[in-house]
Scaffold this motif. Sequence first.
Motif, PDB file in Angstrom:
ATOM      1  N   LYS C  33     -25.450  50.062  22.107  1.00  8.45           N
ATOM      2  CA  LYS C  33     -25.834  50.108  20.825  1.00  8.45           C
ATOM      3  C   LYS C  33     -25.268  51.447  20.044  1.00  8.45           C
ATOM      4  N   LYS C  34     -24.365  52.173  20.571  1.00  9.24           N
ATOM      5  CA  LYS C  34     -23.746  53.294  20.109  1.00  9.24           C
ATOM      6  C   LYS C  34     -22.270  53.261  19.985  1.00  9.24           C
ATOM      7  N   VAL C  35     -21.546  54.133  19.036  1.00  7.60           N
ATOM      8  CA  VAL C  35     -20.164  54.003  19.165  1.00  7.60           C
ATOM      9  C   VAL C  35     -19.851  55.126  19.939  1.00  7.60           C
ATOM     10  N   THR C  36     -18.869  54.799  20.698  1.00  9.31           N
ATOM     11  CA  THR C  36     -18.417  55.676  21.698  1.00  9.31           C
ATOM     12  C   THR C  36     -16.889  55.834  21.523  1.00  9.31           C
ATOM     13  N   SER C  37     -16.033  56.855  21.393  1.00 10.24           N
ATOM     14  CA  SER C  37     -14.672  57.038  21.043  1.00 10.24           C
ATOM     15  C   SER C  37     -14.143  57.899  22.263  1.00 10.24           C
ATOM     16  N   PHE C  38     -12.874  57.195  22.457  1.00 12.62           N
ATOM     17  CA  PHE C  38     -11.974  57.959  23.388  1.00 12.62           C
ATOM     18  C   PHE C  38     -10.892  58.693  22.605  1.00 12.62           C
ATOM     19  N   ILE C  39     -10.663  59.995  22.601  1.00 13.39           N
ATOM     20  CA  ILE C  39      -9.567  60.585  22.152  1.00 13.39           C
ATOM     21  C   ILE C  39      -8.667  61.164  23.120  1.00 13.39           C
ATOM     22  N   GLY C  40      -7.634  61.545  22.652  1.00 12.49           N
ATOM     23  CA  GLY C  40      -6.477  62.073  23.714  1.00 12.49           C
ATOM     24  C   GLY C  40      -5.291  61.762  23.182  1.00 12.49           C
ATOM     25  N   PRO C  41      -4.143  62.763  23.655  1.00 11.28           N
ATOM     26  CA  PRO C  41      -2.742  62.327  23.119  1.00 11.28           C
ATOM     27  C   PRO C  41      -2.277  60.987  23.478  1.00 11.28           C
ATOM     28  N   LEU C 236     -18.462  67.867  20.986  1.00 12.11           N
ATOM     29  CA  LEU C 236     -17.273  67.823  21.727  1.00 12.11           C
ATOM     30  C   LEU C 236     -15.988  68.334  20.539  1.00 12.11           C
ATOM     31  N   LEU C 237     -16.294  67.971  19.280  1.00 10.01           N
ATOM     32  CA  LEU C 237     -15.166  68.236  18.241  1.00 10.01           C
ATOM     33  C   LEU C 237     -15.340  69.703  17.888  1.00 10.01           C
ATOM     34  N   LEU C 238     -16.805  70.168  17.944  1.00 14.40           N
ATOM     35  CA  LEU C 238     -16.792  71.648  17.185  1.00 14.40           C
ATOM     36  C   LEU C 238     -17.023  72.604  18.146  1.00 14.40           C
ATOM     37  N   ASP C 239     -17.500  72.336  19.478  1.00 13.76           N
ATOM     38  CA  ASP C 239     -18.130  73.445  20.515  1.00 13.76           C
ATOM     39  C   ASP C 239     -17.680  72.848  21.821  1.00 13.76           C
ATOM     40  N   PRO C 240     -16.231  72.452  21.974  1.00 10.78           N
ATOM     41  CA  PRO C 240     -16.017  71.781  23.264  1.00 10.78           C
ATOM     42  C   PRO C 240     -16.133  73.192  24.458  1.00 10.78           C
ATOM     43  N   LYS C 241     -16.509  72.538  25.490  1.00  9.14           N
ATOM     44  CA  LYS C 241     -16.798  73.502  26.709  1.00  9.14           C
ATOM     45  C   LYS C 241     -15.427  73.785  27.552  1.00  9.14           C
ATOM     46  N   GLU C 242     -14.673  72.822  27.475  1.00  7.94           N
ATOM     47  CA  GLU C 242     -13.629  73.068  28.325  1.00  7.94           C
ATOM     48  C   GLU C 242     -12.207  73.535  27.556  1.00  7.94           C
ATOM     49  N   LYS C 243     -11.442  74.401  28.249  1.00  6.69           N
ATOM     50  CA  LYS C 243     -10.288  74.916  27.390  1.00  6.69           C
ATOM     51  C   LYS C 243      -9.343  73.769  26.997  1.00  6.69           C
ATOM     52  N   LEU C 244      -8.833  72.649  27.845  1.00  6.31           N
ATOM     53  CA  LEU C 244      -7.831  71.686  27.363  1.00  6.31           C
ATOM     54  C   LEU C 244      -8.533  71.010  26.168  1.00  6.31           C
ATOM     55  N   THR C 245      -9.719  70.621  26.022  1.00  7.97           N
ATOM     56  CA  THR C 245     -10.454  70.187  24.885  1.00  7.97           C
ATOM     57  C   THR C 245     -10.483  71.030  23.728  1.00  7.97           C
ATOM     58  N   LYS C 246     -10.513  72.264  23.804  1.00  2.00           N
ATOM     59  CA  LYS C 246     -10.463  73.259  22.843  1.00  2.00           C
ATOM     60  C   LYS C 246      -9.093  73.461  22.289  1.00  2.00           C
ATOM     61  N   ASP C 247      -8.043  73.209  23.350  1.00  5.57           N
ATOM     62  CA  ASP C 247      -6.619  73.387  22.772  1.00  5.57           C
ATOM     63  C   ASP C 247      -6.318  72.102  21.971  1.00  5.57           C
ATOM     64  N   TYR C 248      -6.571  70.993  22.348  1.00  5.74           N
ATOM     65  CA  TYR C 248      -6.415  69.631  21.827  1.00  5.74           C
ATOM     66  C   TYR C 248      -7.121  69.671  20.361  1.00  5.74           C
ATOM     67  N   VAL C 249      -8.360  69.963  20.352  1.00  9.19           N
ATOM     68  CA  VAL C 249      -9.047  70.012  19.160  1.00  9.19           C
ATOM     69  C   VAL C 249      -8.583  70.967  18.012  1.00  9.19           C
ATOM     70  N   ARG C 250      -8.061  71.878  18.502  1.00 11.80           N
ATOM     71  CA  ARG C 250      -7.448  72.852  17.494  1.00 11.80           C
ATOM     72  C   ARG C 250      -6.015  72.444  17.410  1.00 11.80           C
ATOM     73  N   GLY C 251      -5.405  71.284  17.910  1.00 15.15           N
ATOM     74  CA  GLY C 251      -4.143  70.912  17.515  1.00 15.15           C
ATOM     75  C   GLY C 251      -3.095  71.786  18.530  1.00 15.15           C
ATOM     76  N   PHE C 252      -3.358  72.327  19.301  1.00 16.22           N
ATOM     77  CA  PHE C 252      -2.134  72.971  20.306  1.00 16.22           C
ATOM     78  C   PHE C 252      -1.639  71.838  21.089  1.00 16.22           C
ATOM     79  N   LEU C 253      -2.440  71.020  21.475  1.00 13.05           N
ATOM     80  CA  LEU C 253      -1.924  69.772  22.444  1.00 13.05           C
ATOM     81  C   LEU C 253      -1.648  68.415  21.565  1.00 13.05           C
ATOM     82  N   SER C 254      -0.707  67.647  21.796  1.00 14.09           N
ATOM     83  CA  SER C 254      -0.456  66.806  21.171  1.00 14.09           C
ATOM     84  C   SER C 254       0.491  65.622  21.868  1.00 14.09           C
TER      85      SER C 254
END
Lengths: 283, 297, 254
Positions: C33-41, C236-254
């Motif tokens: 009973k939650k919304v879980t989203s998958f994000i990624g390129p 996850l969106l504001l304070d990601p732990k992983e570098k890859l996530t950080k890059d994606y969230v900031r728009g470096f990876l797409s």
Amino acid sequence: MKVKGRNIEERFFKILMIISALIVVGSFFLIVGTIVVKGAPAMSWDLITKVPSGGFFLGGEGGVLNAIIGSFYIAAGSSLLALLISLPVVIYINTYLRKRSWLGNLTRMGYDVLFGIPSIVYGAFGFTLMMYLGMRASLLGGIIAVTLLVIPIMIRTMDEVIRTVPNELYEATFSLGATRLETAWVILKQVAPGIMTAILLAFGRGIGDVASVMFTAGFSDNIPTSMEDPTATLPLAIFNQLSSPYEGVRAKAYASALILTIFVLIISVLARLLSKKFSKNKV
Amino acid sequence: MNIRILKDKIAGRTMLVLTLVSILLAVLVAWGLFYRSLPLLENYSLTDLLTSSAWKPEKGEFGFLGFIMGTLWVTAIAIILALPLCLLVSIYLSEYAHPRLRKLIVPVVDLLSGIPPVLFGVWGVLFIIPLIQDHIAPSFVDNSAGYSVLAGGIVLAIMIFPLLITLFLEVFSTVPRDMLNASLSLGATPWQTVKKVLLKKAMPGMIASTVLAISRAFGETIAVLMVCGGNVPGIPHSVFDSGYPLPVLIANNFGETFSVPLYDSALLFAALLLFVIIFIFNAVSRIILARVKRKIE
Amino acid sequence: MTFETPHIRVQDLNLYYGANHALKNISIDIPDKKVTSFIGPSGCGKTTLLKTFNRLHDSSLEVKVEGKVLLDGEDIYAKGVDVTAIRKKMGLLSQRPFPLPMSIYDNIAYGPRIHGERDRHKLDHLVEQYLKDVALWDEVKDRLKAPASRLSIGQQQRLCLARGLAVEPEIILGDEPTSALDPVSTQKIEELFLQLKEKYTIVLVTHILRQARRVSDYCAFVYMGEIVEFAPTEQLLLDPKEKLTKDYVRGFLS
């Protein structure tokens, strides 16, 4: 309960489908198998290396070399003639006309429809045409009738293959300053195996058809030496032998059928191997 | 002017002319057959020709009904046998079969389509005729030689297998995979999905394909000639009766009958009849199929 | 991140498309009973992962799946499992709406009917109820017999949602369900998701980070067939732990 019932239904139809598939696949092997079993015992060197001697259809000596050669002449002649007509048409509707031009669509539609016209109609029309021109049943007459029959096959096959060529290739050659004609050569080189497939399919159809050559090519015990000679064909020879009251002659019909089977299977397999390249996305 | 451009233009014109001329072939065939049928049509009314079954050319009686009925009988039998089989096979190949199995079956269907009609005829004589004569007919009728509309129907059915299966598979492939998935994700079984979504969506294309197959069966000549046993014109009354379809009429008599007045004209009328019916059937179903295909592009 | 009683638990899942190793050692818990989203390129495997949940890969036989997907603790890839029963528990909303080739009414009634519901009044009632649930009732109540394909694309997508709800699923799988829609229809669907999570577990594949943030409680970042990071959405969106996530969230990876 409903849900149980649907699982039984599911199973029932799946079994029916598998049975149907077995019937369809089985019919091919049954046909080829029957012909091999009946034809192999009557097979002999004489059959494929000799022309019929006198009284062949009454149980006499000889073979069907005249018909084999005749069929090859007619199939090769009509394939060549059909290619000379089909190739320009296909090039024109694919490189000169814009995609979805009305003339292109009309041409494709027209040949789709002509593809469905039975060979007996082409045979009857061909014969009428020959009478009008004052020709009699001959090799040339047979070639003309079979050409009418195989042009639609050739055009449809080649068109299908050429349409798999990506648009980028046209754009690339056009942007190098090539004319449409020069572009056409590039495209043709690209699809050469597909053209070969079309030729083989036409050849296969031409070598096996009876109704178109029945009146137009005539029949003869000799190998034709000129375009005006009447010409025997293998399928017609099979047909004639099969209606003989003599068991020995009918046996030769089975053996001749085996020869024809081998020819068309080789042609079909070759055509399929060549076209594999273009049918990756199709079954 | 640049010689290359000139070459391009000349080639273009030549090819245009060839395209137009070759397309006019259909018109030429129709006109040729019609022209030669005119003598017959001038002497008899079309209704009489199509509704009478009296065929005595020497006495000037030309009734085509017997041949038309012969054609309808063999075609009906062929379609009744082939349609359910091919439908099931096509559904199996497109929805159930493992790709590897499909790659084995489809080439066999292709090879079957390459077998010439005369070989189907030979096989019919060797296999189907004895089967009917010795095993099927005795349970129904007293005496049958095996040469019958049933034999013609069975042989024709197998001859149209490849056409029907190829067309059905093509039509099925135009149904979006996601639409089928939508039904599956609602918990429908594959068969329910086939029944309620695939077949429904593919219906126009399937009807067009069937019409194409019917017209193919109409025109088939030599194989039918070899197994139908038609020598005497007449309307068949059971599947074990011999039949004398239109194409067989032409094949049996054409080119040898010019001494009888109007006989050749009557045979070319038969060819015209075949041409017109098949032309219309083909044109309609090809237009429908082209529409179906364009929709997904 | 794990949950004590996840609705779906994926354990060491590997998926191969022929020779292509498309999903690698996936383990994730989808909370109830939650919304879980998958994000990624695009092409990262998030849709592929989603489709393993209702075994939609079954129909493409070149796919091989290894590992476990536990639905309420039971492995849906175990032998003898009734696939249709599993699919009934999950409604799928695909990228483009695919109304079935029948009327609006029959689209909704399709699911209940195949599961054995024959009562006309009950079906009428169900159709009305679910069309209301997706706020479509007022727009279509006068033309329930019209072909569903005549609806606008936004209406079609809501129809597909209602169709999915009509088989009483527990889970809604959304595969970029708004990617073909205009902004207004998108907003309607997102609002619906927020209402529906009261009753359903929702898994949403999206490539729009703002949508993930608007709608989801938890968020997983998928990259090259692996789950890089899984956390509450804000984190996850504001304070990601992983570098890859950080890059994606900031728009470096797409």
